[in-house]
Design a protein around this motif. Structure first.
Motif, PDB file in Angstrom:
ATOM      1  N   GLY A 161       7.092  48.963   2.722  1.00 24.34           N
ATOM      2  CA  GLY A 161       7.253  49.670   3.991  1.00 24.34           C
ATOM      3  C   GLY A 161       8.493  50.535   3.953  1.00 24.34           C
ATOM      4  O   GLY A 161       8.658  51.376   3.073  1.00 24.34           O
ATOM      5  N   GLY A 162       9.411  50.291   4.887  1.00 24.48           N
ATOM      6  CA  GLY A 162      10.601  51.118   4.970  1.00 24.48           C
ATOM      7  C   GLY A 162      11.816  50.548   4.277  1.00 24.48           C
ATOM      8  O   GLY A 162      12.913  51.060   4.457  1.00 24.48           O
ATOM      9  N   HIS A 163      11.643  49.486   3.480  1.00 24.44           N
ATOM     10  CA  HIS A 163      12.815  48.921   2.814  1.00 24.44           C
ATOM     11  C   HIS A 163      12.511  48.561   1.360  1.00 24.44           C
ATOM     12  O   HIS A 163      11.360  48.460   0.953  1.00 24.44           O
ATOM     13  CB  HIS A 163      13.338  47.700   3.572  1.00 24.44           C
ATOM     14  CG  HIS A 163      12.380  46.544   3.617  1.00 24.44           C
ATOM     15  ND1 HIS A 163      11.528  46.319   4.661  1.00 24.44           N
ATOM     16  CD2 HIS A 163      12.140  45.543   2.727  1.00 24.44           C
ATOM     17  CE1 HIS A 163      10.801  45.244   4.428  1.00 24.44           C
ATOM     18  NE2 HIS A 163      11.159  44.756   3.257  1.00 24.44           N
ATOM     19  N   TYR A 164      13.597  48.360   0.615  1.00 23.43           N
ATOM     20  CA  TYR A 164      13.492  47.965  -0.789  1.00 23.43           C
ATOM     21  C   TYR A 164      13.659  46.456  -0.902  1.00 23.43           C
ATOM     22  O   TYR A 164      14.385  45.823  -0.145  1.00 23.43           O
ATOM     23  CB  TYR A 164      14.581  48.645  -1.619  1.00 23.43           C
ATOM     24  CG  TYR A 164      14.546  50.153  -1.593  1.00 23.43           C
ATOM     25  CD1 TYR A 164      13.522  50.859  -2.210  1.00 23.43           C
ATOM     26  CD2 TYR A 164      15.552  50.865  -0.953  1.00 23.43           C
ATOM     27  CE1 TYR A 164      13.500  52.241  -2.191  1.00 23.43           C
ATOM     28  CE2 TYR A 164      15.541  52.253  -0.928  1.00 23.43           C
ATOM     29  CZ  TYR A 164      14.509  52.943  -1.545  1.00 23.43           C
ATOM     30  OH  TYR A 164      14.489  54.303  -1.516  1.00 23.43           O
ATOM     31  N   GLN A 165      12.980  45.884  -1.904  1.00 21.76           N
ATOM     32  CA  GLN A 165      13.169  44.469  -2.208  1.00 21.76           C
ATOM     33  C   GLN A 165      13.031  44.281  -3.710  1.00 21.76           C
ATOM     34  O   GLN A 165      12.783  45.242  -4.443  1.00 21.76           O
ATOM     35  CB  GLN A 165      12.155  43.601  -1.448  1.00 21.76           C
ATOM     36  CG  GLN A 165      10.705  43.897  -1.742  1.00 21.76           C
ATOM     37  CD  GLN A 165       9.779  43.080  -0.834  1.00 21.76           C
ATOM     38  OE1 GLN A 165      10.026  42.913   0.358  1.00 21.76           O
ATOM     39  NE2 GLN A 165       8.698  42.573  -1.412  1.00 21.76           N
ATOM     40  N   VAL A 166      13.218  43.050  -4.193  1.00 20.45           N
ATOM     41  CA  VAL A 166      13.123  42.791  -5.628  1.00 20.45           C
ATOM     42  C   VAL A 166      11.963  41.849  -5.932  1.00 20.45           C
ATOM     43  O   VAL A 166      11.549  41.051  -5.083  1.00 20.45           O
ATOM     44  CB  VAL A 166      14.430  42.192  -6.205  1.00 20.45           C
ATOM     45  CG1 VAL A 166      15.572  43.181  -6.096  1.00 20.45           C
ATOM     46  CG2 VAL A 166      14.782  40.872  -5.537  1.00 20.45           C
ATOM     47  N   ARG A 167      11.469  41.972  -7.143  1.00 24.06           N
ATOM     48  CA  ARG A 167      10.476  41.045  -7.671  1.00 24.06           C
ATOM     49  C   ARG A 167      11.042  40.475  -8.957  1.00 24.06           C
ATOM     50  O   ARG A 167      11.487  41.218  -9.839  1.00 24.06           O
ATOM     51  CB  ARG A 167       9.156  41.775  -7.933  1.00 24.06           C
ATOM     52  CG  ARG A 167       8.061  40.871  -8.526  1.00 24.06           C
ATOM     53  CD  ARG A 167       6.712  41.578  -8.591  1.00 24.06           C
ATOM     54  NE  ARG A 167       6.769  42.772  -9.422  1.00 24.06           N
ATOM     55  CZ  ARG A 167       6.355  43.973  -9.021  1.00 24.06           C
ATOM     56  NH1 ARG A 167       5.886  44.155  -7.810  1.00 24.06           N
ATOM     57  NH2 ARG A 167       6.438  45.013  -9.840  1.00 24.06           N
ATOM     58  N   CYS A 168      11.035  39.159  -9.082  1.00 23.14           N
ATOM     59  CA  CYS A 168      11.565  38.483 -10.274  1.00 23.14           C
ATOM     60  C   CYS A 168      10.444  37.690 -10.921  1.00 23.14           C
ATOM     61  O   CYS A 168       9.887  36.775 -10.300  1.00 23.14           O
ATOM     62  CB  CYS A 168      12.725  37.558  -9.900  1.00 23.14           C
ATOM     63  SG  CYS A 168      14.097  38.389  -9.068  1.00 23.14           S
ATOM     64  N   GLU A 169      10.107  38.041 -12.155  1.00 27.14           N
ATOM     65  CA  GLU A 169       8.978  37.408 -12.834  1.00 27.14           C
ATOM     66  C   GLU A 169       9.288  37.184 -14.307  1.00 27.14           C
ATOM     67  O   GLU A 169      10.039  37.956 -14.921  1.00 27.14           O
ATOM     68  CB  GLU A 169       7.718  38.281 -12.727  1.00 27.14           C
ATOM     69  CG  GLU A 169       7.186  38.438 -11.309  1.00 27.14           C
ATOM     70  CD  GLU A 169       5.929  39.295 -11.268  1.00 27.14           C
ATOM     71  OE1 GLU A 169       5.660  40.015 -12.256  1.00 27.14           O
ATOM     72  OE2 GLU A 169       5.212  39.259 -10.249  1.00 27.14           O
ATOM     73  N   ALA A 170       8.690  36.153 -14.867  1.00 24.97           N
ATOM     74  CA  ALA A 170       8.808  35.901 -16.307  1.00 24.97           C
ATOM     75  C   ALA A 170       8.050  36.976 -17.073  1.00 24.97           C
ATOM     76  O   ALA A 170       7.087  37.561 -16.574  1.00 24.97           O
ATOM     77  CB  ALA A 170       8.265  34.521 -16.640  1.00 24.97           C
TER      78      ALA A 170
END
Length: 353
Positions: free
Chosen positions: A247-256
């Protein structure tokens, strides 16, 4: 013929000294010139044998490795590779050692001792060769003067920068460089994401320590964490961290995932994701480290409109990752560590050239 790297092994266990000495001797580029059972003996042997690199046990009687480093580095700076245990106390002391001037560390095996020992010795040989090229001369400077400069950066108004993201990559020597930079950031700073090459189990403790020193909140990232002003997210050891947009913001994804350029987390993975999802709203920073991880990702960021800088050779422990990033064209300029925080703040308010 290239001179061998002279190594002094410091460990309170005679068995460990023997294992390390024999294991290092397998590499023709390394010569173990001596060993010492404690820092007091080591002090005299350093002066007499003039080693190029020390290996130093983290936990020792009489004086632990950190106290020894704090006394050694201002007087006689040498590249040091710590030999660390994976206990909670061992991790804490290892991070203290990196703060005190150690270049890098290896962890003692806890399971499958035969194979674990073989892998540790292989890693130690590689890190000794890297350490032999490290620049540790700056540790001879007055550490109190450096400390007194923390947070002296002018708290410039960061108007219209709340949608910006600062993306930082680092490896060898990076823990100290990161600390110097982010402790100068004001709490109004846009969101920051960092990949520091570090094994699982160490990044959470690293984040917790930084959180005690910074005006901004610092935490080890988990998938779904939002990137927001006043927050710094550290990529967790053993997982790749990517920036996404929701949407209107950034976030992180943490994956192996598989290692990239030999690392997980990888700076390349983080910076490629920033190029895709943040584009011209990003500022990229490449700090000290061996190898080339992040150079291609930083170039992708620049092509997407980001403003990027890299640490200069004089202030790097290892001028590898910044050099490659600059030569490839991903970094616009080289900046000394002392001026890095201010330059990042300036770039947040500038448009791409």
């Amino acid at each position: 013929m290239t001179a061998k790297i002279k190594v002094l092994v410091i460990d309170d266990s005679a068995l460990v000294r023997q294992i390390l000495t024999q294991g290092l001797a397998l590499d023709p580029a390394i010569e173990v010139v001596g060993s010492a059972g404690d820092p007091y003996i080591a002090r005299d042997k350093i002066v007499r044998l003039q080693p190029d690199v020390l290996t130093l046990d983290v936990e020792m009687p009489r004086m632990d490795g950190v106290d020894f480093l704090r006394r050694l580095m201002p007087q006689y700076p040498l590249p040091v590779v710590m030999v660390s245990s994976l206990t909670q106390k061992g991790k804490q002391i290892t991070l203290d050692a990196l703060d005190a001037g150690a270049v890098d560390f290896v962890s003692k095996p806890t399971t499958d001792m035969a194979q674990g020992l073989k892998n540790m010795l292989q890693e130690l040989r590689a890190k000794i060769k890297m350490a032999a090229t490290a620049n540790v001369a700056h540790w001879k400077a007055d550490r109190r003067a450096v400390t007194s400069q923390l947070r002296t950066i002018e708290r410039r108004a960061l108007a219209e920068s709340t949608d910006k993201v600062v993306v930082i990559g680092a490896s060898t020597g990076g823990t100290e460089a990161i600390r110097k930079i982010i402790t100068r950031f004001p709490e109004t700073m846009p969101g920051v994401v960092i990949v520091q090459h570090m094994p699982a189990g160490f990044t959470r403790m690293f984040a917790e320590r930084l959180n005690q020193l910074c005006a901004m909140e610092v935490k080890e990232a988990v998938s779904g964490d939002r990137i927001m002003p006043g927050r710094i997210l550290i990529g967790p050891g053993g997982l790749h961290m990517e920036v996404t947009r929701s949407g209107g913001h950034y976030q992180v994804r943490c994956e192996a995932g598989p290692t990239v350029k030999g690392h997980c987390p990888s700076v390349d993975v983080l910076m490629h994701s920033a190029a895709r999802h943040v584009g011209a709203n990003a500022v990229g920073v490449m700090l000290t480290g061996m190898g080339s991880d992040g150079a291609e990702g930083m170039l992708a960021m620049r092509k997407a409109g980001a403003r990027n800088i890299a640490q200069d050779e004089a202030s790097c422990v290892v001028f590898g990752m910044p050099r490659v990033a600059y030569e490839l064209g991903g970094a616009e300029s080289l900046v000394s560590l002392d001026h890095m925080a201010g330059r990042i703040v300036d770039l947040l308010g500038e448009r791409k050239i």
